[in-house]
Scaffold this active site. Structure first.
Site, mmCIF file in Angstrom:
data_model
loop_
_atom_site.group_PDB
_atom_site.id
_atom_site.type_symbol
_atom_site.label_atom_id
_atom_site.label_comp_id
_atom_site.label_asym_id
_atom_site.label_seq_id
_atom_site.Cartn_x
_atom_site.Cartn_y
_atom_site.Cartn_z
ATOM 1 N N ASP A 175 45.886 41.934 37.402
ATOM 2 C CA ASP A 175 44.525 42.000 36.873
ATOM 3 C C ASP A 175 44.195 43.429 36.442
ATOM 4 O OD1 ASP A 175 41.862 41.491 36.289
ATOM 5 O OD2 ASP A 175 41.221 41.679 38.371
ATOM 6 N N GLU A 210 36.033 46.405 32.044
ATOM 7 C CA GLU A 210 35.635 45.036 32.395
ATOM 8 C C GLU A 210 35.132 44.959 33.822
ATOM 9 O OE1 GLU A 210 36.158 40.925 34.032
ATOM 10 O OE2 GLU A 210 37.160 42.771 34.634
#
Length: 862
Positions: A175, A210
């Site tokens: 991630d 993000e």
């Protein structure tokens, strides 16, 4: 015909042994298909054709460089800036490859453009019922557009997105460095494929913020010059590190059909509808693209083994071989289609409609059909079911017409089936309650996604079989056909209500219908059901049910480790086991009714014993181990207003033992005889504002820190909040000011204040009342100041309209282990964290992953 010619009727054990190959083999086959991954490739070119091919080794090399060579890329840190510079280099290298490819093949229509976007902005980010505002400064995006170089070729584009940054406690290999590597490999393969020319442009967005609540995707969507050419989005994420990448959100029929061009599609409408319902408290950059670009798209993520999600062990070594190859080849296949002449992108200029498309990945086959087709199929299924059930009904007691009528038999059968489902849920949830409230052993299944089946499977079966003792005797044939009627009815009614997931009931009803029809050829006229009928009818429920079971547990079991103490984790998992089991074994009721009340009673006793044994075994288990760790969150808080130091410790799960751990931490690190103070996690608990709104899931404790000599030297900072451009309008009853936040060396700052805001520079819709306002900031490394202009209403009891501001932020050099290499610059917080981390590893046996951050906070009035 003589009854002596009939084959003998087998008992339950022999019948189960006969069905065992099916009951075990089909779920095993579904398991193998569900977790099948392609062979990882290492060569950059196909040895046979010499053409470029997507190589997992190259993807993981990129991911490793980002996550381990550069390291923790938290927005605002030096590492975040280093990753940005590296990504610019990769984009420019790609542009050079593109130019060489055109020189090698003159006339090839190919152009690569690069933008290094940098900008500031703000946006509202509501989550979990909380209103939150984000502001950001000088954040960056690296954007690469590949097109045929013509205005027509750039008019319609697909955007593919991944994020470079990682979150606070994680190096972020899966991630989202994995997806960054996938995008880089897709670009390399496309550009170096000699005959590939894009009819429509592909925009690769490497967004650089993000994890700070989707700031960089907002920046692109609202400020980038080519944003209006985007017609669809493919967002790449990861919440795990194993298994196939899952399609968990698709927002138009066109993009669902585009996804079918992936070589190994993996997703169902069930996951799509569960995610869109809000049951899953998760979010991605897709929100920003959908909200500000008004585009459709696909949300793809790796979800297996999500125990490592946002943890220290999100490393390349823990990414399963084949994962990168699977994601990369799927993305490449979709991009080839969307950039081709057959692409639906031009049609999306007129807007798009929410998908009315049923789609399933079933045993490796991707099936798509429209809601309209589904309504016709399921209606025909229901009508055929009613016709077949009526034509195959046998009245064994014609003198008792009322008692044996088809309607009454179907109602009795339906009651028995419904009772079994209710019993399964009741049985599993009663045991869940006992595990938590009586034994104090909640979440004992946590360290394995499928261990909960061993605990709650027997409990669900116990509840289901006991229910049959309560409903009394039901004919096997009636119960069998009632399952068919119920499945067909649920499929038909659900689809007419617009629930595409109702198709799972149709898929299981079709083989049951076939079994009912063929059963007439397999049994004597006055007999009930053949075992061959069970074998045929169970094919789809066993396979599709097992597939959904695996995926659901992969997502929800690790999720219970981060949904908070108050969430009923035990009951969620128990209910999933009961519900998925009821779907996977829909013919449980007719099968047990086949053998009579005496056998049912024995079965109830047997499963009760198995349940007790399972409870005893799981009561001895610990929820966590070194690869399935408990998350704890630790803040060293320095209050610059009071000069106090406190340690804040929190957990995000309901497993027992955290209170004892908090007391152990207090004994080791607090003042003598200190007792951890439980804190209420509400909107006014500003100590955790750097993690707001996720902080709503935390169970926090707070205790005082002793002022050890080695903890006295604080890092240097100048964290101040001042009011500029201050003016009063007594006639209008308003005060205007600019709230300026200065935070050199401090990142992820957050302020909270109470006021009746009439106007501000954040948006055009502040709450029209006196309210508590949360504003969080994330900026590029070295960007140390941000402001917000306010017009507030002057309260009647405060003519100066003074505003008390709570402020907090993270010291950029005080994050462990992210800043371990430069711990001397982190001051007393890092000295404490080094000691704490060694202690917690020994104390918990490696079963705890701790987020350790040093924060600075205070209160000021402006």
């Amino acid at each position: 015909m003589s009854s002596s010619l009939r084959p003998p009727r087998w008992g339950p054990i022999r019948s189960l042994l006969c069905l065992a190959p099916l009951l075990l083999g089909v779920p095993y086959l579904a398991y193998k298909i569900n977790y099948a991954l392609p062979k990882p490739l290492t060569d950059l070119e196909d040895p046979l054709t010499g053409l470029p091919q997507l190589a997992e080794a190259r993807i993981l090399a990129h991911a490793k460089h980002l996550s381990e060579d550069i390291g923790y890329r938290t927005v605002g840190t030096l590492e975040h800036a280093v990753a940005d510079a590296w990504m610019v280099e990769q984009a420019e290298a790609l542009r050079a490859q593109c130019e060489r490819a055109v020189l090698v093949r003159p006339g090839r229509q190919l152009e690569c453009e690069v933008w290094h976007q940098q900008g500031s902005g703000s946006h509202r980010f509501d989550m979990m019922g909380h209103r939150l505002y984000k502001t950001y400064g000088d954040l960056t995006n690296i954007v690469v557009r590949i097109s045929d170089g013509t205005p027509e070729g750039k008019e319609h584009a697909v955007l593919v997105n991944a994020h470079l940054d990682s979150t606070l406690p994680s190096p972020g290999a899966a991630d989202d460095a994995l997806a960054v590597g996938v995008m880089l490999e897709c670009m390399r393969v496309l550009v170096n494929s000699p005959i590939w020319e894009p009819k429509h442009a592909i925009i690769f967005l490497f967004n650089n913020a993000e994890e700070s609540l989707q700031d960089a995707s907002h920046l692109f969507s609202t400020q980038h010059p080519i944003r209006d050419t985007v017609r669809a989005v493919i967002n790449l994420e990861a919440a795990g590190s194993t298994g196939q990448e899952l399609l968990f959100q698709a927002t138009s029929e066109q993009m669902i059909r585009a996804y079918s061009h992936a070589p190994r599609p993996y997703g169902t409408i069930v996951a799509n509808e569960v995610f869109s319902s809000g049951v899953m408290l998760s979010d991605t950059d897709f929100r920003q693209f959908e909200q500000y670009l008004n585009v459709t798209g696909l949300d793809l993520a790796v979800v297996g083994n999500s125990y490592l999600y946002h943890m220290r062990k999100d490393l390349v070594e823990n990414i399963q071989p084949g994962v990168a190859q699977h994601m990369g080849e799927n993305v490449l296949g979709i991009l080839r289609y969307l950039s081709s002449a057959e692409s639906p992108l031009p049609a999306l200029t007129e807007g798009y409609t929410r998908p009315t498309t049923v789609f399933f990945q079933y045993l490796g086959v991707f099936v798509i059909y429209s809601f309209y087709t589904a309504k016709i199929l399921y209606t025909a299924l229901l009508l055929t079911t009613l016709l077949v059930v009526n034509s195959t009904h046998i009245n064994f007691a014609p003198a008792l017409r009322r008692g044996t009528s088809i309607v009454s038999e179907q109602l009795n059968g339906a009651l028995a089936v419904a009772a079994a489902v209710v019993g399964a849920f009741a049985g599993s949830n009663i045991i869940a309650l006992a595990m938590v409230k009586v034994l104090g052993k909640g979440m004992s299944w946590f360290s394995s996604e499928r261990a909960c089946v061993l605990l709650y499977g027997p409990a669900a079966l116990t509840g289901a079989i006991v229910s049959q003792l309560l409903v009394g005797r039901v004919r096997e044939r009636s119960a069998f056909s009632s399952v068919l009627v119920l499945q067909s009815l649920l499929a038909c009614v659900g689809q007419h209500l617009g629930v595409g997931s109702a198709g799972v009931f149709a898929l299981s009803a079709f083989p049951i219908l076939l079994a009912v029809i063929l059963n007439e050829k397999l049994v004597w006229p006055d007999q009930d059901m053949s075992l061959w009928s069970y074998a045929l009818a169970l094919l789809t429920p066993l396979s599709l049910g097992a597939q959904m079971f695996y995926t659901t547990l992969d997502v929800f079991v690790p999720l219970t480790g981060r949904i908070g103490e108050d969430a009923p984790a035990e009951h969620i998992i128990a209910s999933i086991v009961a519900g998925a089991g009821a779907y996977t074994l829909p013919l449980f009721v007719p099968f047990v009714q086949r053998f009579g009340r005496r056998t049912i009673a024995r079965g109830a006793l047997l499963f009760s014993v198995l349940t007790a044994v399972a409870m005893a075994v799981f009561a001895m288990r610990t929820p966590f181990d070194p690869m399935h760790q408990k998350r704890i969150f630790v803040i060293h808080m320095e209050n610059v207003t009071t000069a106090e130091q406190h340690l804040h410790v929190a957990a995000a799960d309901s497993a027992p033992g955290f209170d004892a751990l908090a007391h152990s931490i207090a004994r080791e690190f607090s003042v003598p005889d200190a007792v951890p103070m439980p804190m209420s996690m509400n909107a006014w608990n500003n100590d955790w504002d750097t993690m707001y709104p996720f902080s709503a899931f935390l169970t926090p404790y707070k205790f005082e820190l002793p002022l050890k000599p080695e903890y006295m030297d604080a890092p240097e900072h100048d964290f101040t909040i001042v009011a500029l451009n201050n003016s009063m309008d007594r006639v209008a009853g308003t005060r205007s000011l600019t709230l300026a936040v200065n935070h050199p060396g401090i990142i992820w700052t957050a302020i909270t204040f109470n006021a009746h805001v009439l106007k501000w520079t954040l948006d055009n819709n502040p709450p029209d009342e006196y309210a508590c306002h949360h504003i969080k900031e994330a900026s590029f490394y070295g960007h140390d100041t941000w402001t917000v202009d306010l017009v507030v209403k002057i309260p009647e009891d405060d003519p100066d309209a003074r505003i008390m501001v709570n402020f907090v932020g993270i010291h950029e050099k005080a994050m462990w282990p992210a800043k371990k290499a430069e711990k001397e610059q982190g001051g007393r917080a890092m000295k404490l964290f080094e000691e704490f981390d060694a202690w917690i590893q020994q104390e918990a046996g490696g079963n705890v992953d701790a987020l350790l951050i040093g924060c600075v906070s205070g209160v000021t009035t402006v």
